[in-house]
Design a protein around this motif. Structure first.
Motif, PDB file in Angstrom:
ATOM      1  N   HIS A 245     -65.053  38.135  21.842  1.00 35.83           N
ATOM      2  CA  HIS A 245     -64.736  39.337  21.374  1.00 35.83           C
ATOM      3  C   HIS A 245     -65.290  39.344  19.984  1.00 35.83           C
ATOM      4  O   HIS A 245     -66.170  38.798  19.395  1.00 35.83           O
ATOM      5  CB  HIS A 245     -63.187  39.729  21.369  1.00 35.83           C
ATOM      6  CG  HIS A 245     -62.600  39.430  22.551  1.00 35.83           C
ATOM      7  ND1 HIS A 245     -61.747  38.445  22.447  1.00 35.83           N
ATOM      8  CD2 HIS A 245     -62.339  40.064  23.542  1.00 35.83           C
ATOM      9  CE1 HIS A 245     -61.370  38.663  23.751  1.00 35.83           C
ATOM     10  NE2 HIS A 245     -61.122  39.256  24.466  1.00 35.83           N
TER      11      HIS A 245
ATOM     12  N   SER B 171     -67.991  40.050  23.571  1.00 34.58           N
ATOM     13  CA  SER B 171     -67.726  41.520  24.311  1.00 34.58           C
ATOM     14  C   SER B 171     -67.140  43.299  23.890  1.00 34.58           C
ATOM     15  O   SER B 171     -67.123  42.847  22.381  1.00 34.58           O
ATOM     16  CB  SER B 171     -66.170  41.664  25.152  1.00 34.58           C
ATOM     17  OG  SER B 171     -66.104  40.373  26.061  1.00 34.58           O
ATOM     18  N   LYS B 172     -67.355  43.693  23.792  1.00 33.23           N
ATOM     19  CA  LYS B 172     -66.967  45.483  23.186  1.00 33.23           C
ATOM     20  C   LYS B 172     -66.416  45.488  22.537  1.00 33.23           C
ATOM     21  O   LYS B 172     -64.908  46.079  23.638  1.00 33.23           O
ATOM     22  CB  LYS B 172     -68.364  45.950  23.753  1.00 33.23           C
ATOM     23  CG  LYS B 172     -68.220  47.949  22.766  1.00 33.23           C
ATOM     24  CD  LYS B 172     -70.004  48.436  23.507  1.00 33.23           C
ATOM     25  CE  LYS B 172     -69.973  49.100  22.865  1.00 33.23           C
ATOM     26  NZ  LYS B 172     -70.080  50.989  23.455  1.00 33.23           N
TER      27      LYS B 172
ATOM     28  N   THR C 177     -63.351  49.198  23.259  1.00 31.46           N
ATOM     29  CA  THR C 177     -63.631  49.859  23.281  1.00 31.46           C
ATOM     30  C   THR C 177     -62.947  50.480  22.587  1.00 31.46           C
ATOM     31  O   THR C 177     -63.160  52.042  22.226  1.00 31.46           O
ATOM     32  CB  THR C 177     -63.282  50.127  24.647  1.00 31.46           C
ATOM     33  OG1 THR C 177     -62.249  49.488  25.272  1.00 31.46           O
ATOM     34  CG2 THR C 177     -64.897  49.438  25.505  1.00 31.46           C
TER      35      THR C 177
ATOM     36  N   ASN D  91     -59.096  46.944  23.383  1.00 28.85           N
ATOM     37  CA  ASN D  91     -59.162  46.812  24.022  1.00 28.85           C
ATOM     38  C   ASN D  91     -61.003  46.214  23.982  1.00 28.85           C
ATOM     39  O   ASN D  91     -62.002  46.959  23.190  1.00 28.85           O
ATOM     40  CB  ASN D  91     -58.992  48.328  25.189  1.00 28.85           C
ATOM     41  CG  ASN D  91     -56.905  48.106  24.898  1.00 28.85           C
ATOM     42  OD1 ASN D  91     -56.796  47.278  24.827  1.00 28.85           O
ATOM     43  ND2 ASN D  91     -56.360  49.281  24.536  1.00 28.85           N
ATOM     44  N   PHE D  92     -60.835  46.000  24.803  1.00 34.97           N
ATOM     45  CA  PHE D  92     -62.910  45.534  25.246  1.00 34.97           C
ATOM     46  C   PHE D  92     -63.800  46.180  26.810  1.00 34.97           C
ATOM     47  O   PHE D  92     -62.804  45.791  27.559  1.00 34.97           O
ATOM     48  CB  PHE D  92     -63.208  44.085  25.456  1.00 34.97           C
ATOM     49  CG  PHE D  92     -62.869  43.216  23.045  1.00 34.97           C
ATOM     50  CD1 PHE D  92     -63.489  43.922  22.367  1.00 34.97           C
ATOM     51  CD2 PHE D  92     -61.305  43.681  23.493  1.00 34.97           C
ATOM     52  CE1 PHE D  92     -63.142  43.670  21.122  1.00 34.97           C
ATOM     53  CE2 PHE D  92     -60.755  43.176  22.294  1.00 34.97           C
ATOM     54  CZ  PHE D  92     -61.591  43.126  21.230  1.00 34.97           C
ATOM     55  N   ASP D  93     -64.234  45.955  26.858  1.00 31.33           N
ATOM     56  CA  ASP D  93     -65.818  46.168  27.693  1.00 31.33           C
ATOM     57  C   ASP D  93     -65.044  45.230  29.111  1.00 31.33           C
ATOM     58  O   ASP D  93     -65.788  45.974  30.444  1.00 31.33           O
ATOM     59  CB  ASP D  93     -67.079  47.009  27.815  1.00 31.33           C
ATOM     60  CG  ASP D  93     -67.763  45.173  27.289  1.00 31.33           C
ATOM     61  OD1 ASP D  93     -66.845  43.950  27.099  1.00 31.33           O
ATOM     62  OD2 ASP D  93     -69.336  45.650  26.899  1.00 31.33           O
ATOM     63  N   ASN D  94     -65.172  43.736  28.960  1.00 32.14           N
ATOM     64  CA  ASN D  94     -65.018  43.039  29.616  1.00 32.14           C
ATOM     65  C   ASN D  94     -63.313  42.884  30.183  1.00 32.14           C
ATOM     66  O   ASN D  94     -63.102  42.524  31.637  1.00 32.14           O
ATOM     67  CB  ASN D  94     -64.912  41.574  29.143  1.00 32.14           C
ATOM     68  CG  ASN D  94     -63.794  41.383  28.299  1.00 32.14           C
ATOM     69  OD1 ASN D  94     -63.431  41.898  27.531  1.00 32.14           O
ATOM     70  ND2 ASN D  94     -63.677  40.030  28.131  1.00 32.14           N
TER      71      ASN D  94
ATOM     72  N   THR E 186     -57.350  43.246  27.320  1.00 29.70           N
ATOM     73  CA  THR E 186     -56.017  44.595  26.360  1.00 29.70           C
ATOM     74  C   THR E 186     -55.561  43.408  25.161  1.00 29.70           C
ATOM     75  O   THR E 186     -55.282  42.407  25.573  1.00 29.70           O
ATOM     76  CB  THR E 186     -55.883  44.566  27.486  1.00 29.70           C
ATOM     77  OG1 THR E 186     -54.601  44.482  28.145  1.00 29.70           O
ATOM     78  CG2 THR E 186     -56.098  45.937  28.632  1.00 29.70           C
TER      79      THR E 186
ATOM     80  N   SER F  65     -71.507  53.944  18.502  1.00 31.25           N
ATOM     81  CA  SER F  65     -70.012  54.117  19.510  1.00 31.25           C
ATOM     82  C   SER F  65     -69.259  53.993  18.623  1.00 31.25           C
ATOM     83  O   SER F  65     -68.729  52.800  18.105  1.00 31.25           O
ATOM     84  CB  SER F  65     -70.029  53.942  20.570  1.00 31.25           C
ATOM     85  OG  SER F  65     -69.948  51.910  20.530  1.00 31.25           O
TER      86      SER F  65
END
Length: 203
Positions: A41, A112-113, A115, A137-140, A143, A191
């Motif tokens: 992450h 992973s990004k 979010t 929480n991440f884009d993959n 959480t 972002s």
């Protein structure tokens, strides 16, 4: 004088003698990264991967700290001596390379990004030292993952912040103290994720 000449001959003999150790990477035939398809992450704590060399006699050795490690994008993932640390960019894909002379190997890493995140502000009603943590929480799809890097905790009112083993603790004093958690800050301009803060009033 004869003692001086004898000493000089002794020094010359010692200098010409073979008193060196065999280098770790002498007579190798291959270099291999032991970790493949790495996933992390963008706010993880550093992670260590390893590499192995194989010698001409078939034996092997750990060469993790004796070779050159590089990343194709250190803003996404930095590497040094096999230690991987998320960079200032929020997620991405990189190739990690390990090389020594003509030998080398590479592996891919997916970061992973983040979010969104939730800063955990403990209930405080007295002066003292408290641990602060944040979860992301991440884009993959992952959480509620603990955030360790790319986060900055700040506080006013002369509060003291200490980060040990990637965990932030803050010593608060009497009065109004504003504690803020900021992830990626101004580096993630594509972002931005807003800082989160809480004001404590301590008598």
């Amino acid at each position: 004088m004869k003692y001086l000449i004898a000493t000089m001959f002794a020094l010359i003999f010692t200098a010409c003698g073979d008193n060196t150790t065999t280098p770790l990477l002498k007579d190798i035939i291959s270099l291999t990264i032991n970790d493949t398809n790495i996933t992390m992450h963008s706010t993880d704590a550093p992670k260590t991967i390893t590499a192995t060399v194989t010698y001409t006699d078939g034996s092997t050795a750990d060469a993790t700290t004796s070779i050159l490690w590089t990343s194709t994008d250190s803003d996404v993932l930095k590497t040094s001596l096999g230690e991987l640390t998320p960079g200032i960019s929020n997620g991405g894909n990189v190739t990690i390379q390990a090389t020594y002379e003509q030998y080398g190997d590479s592996t891919t890493a997916t970061i992973s990004k983040l979010t969104d995140y939730n800063a955990s502000f403990p209930d405080i009603n007295a002066t003292g030292t408290y641990v602060f943590q944040a979860y992301g929480n991440f884009d993959n799809g992952d959480t509620n993952v603990s955030i360790f890097s790319n986060i900055v905790w700040s506080a006013d009112n002369s509060a003291v912040i200490d980060v040990t083993n990637n965990i932030a603790s803050i010593t608060l004093y009497a009065g109004d103290t504003n504690v803020t958690a900021t992830v990626f800050g101004d580096t993630n301009t594509s972002s931005p994720i807003a800082p989160q803060s809480k004001i404590y009033t301590i008598n």
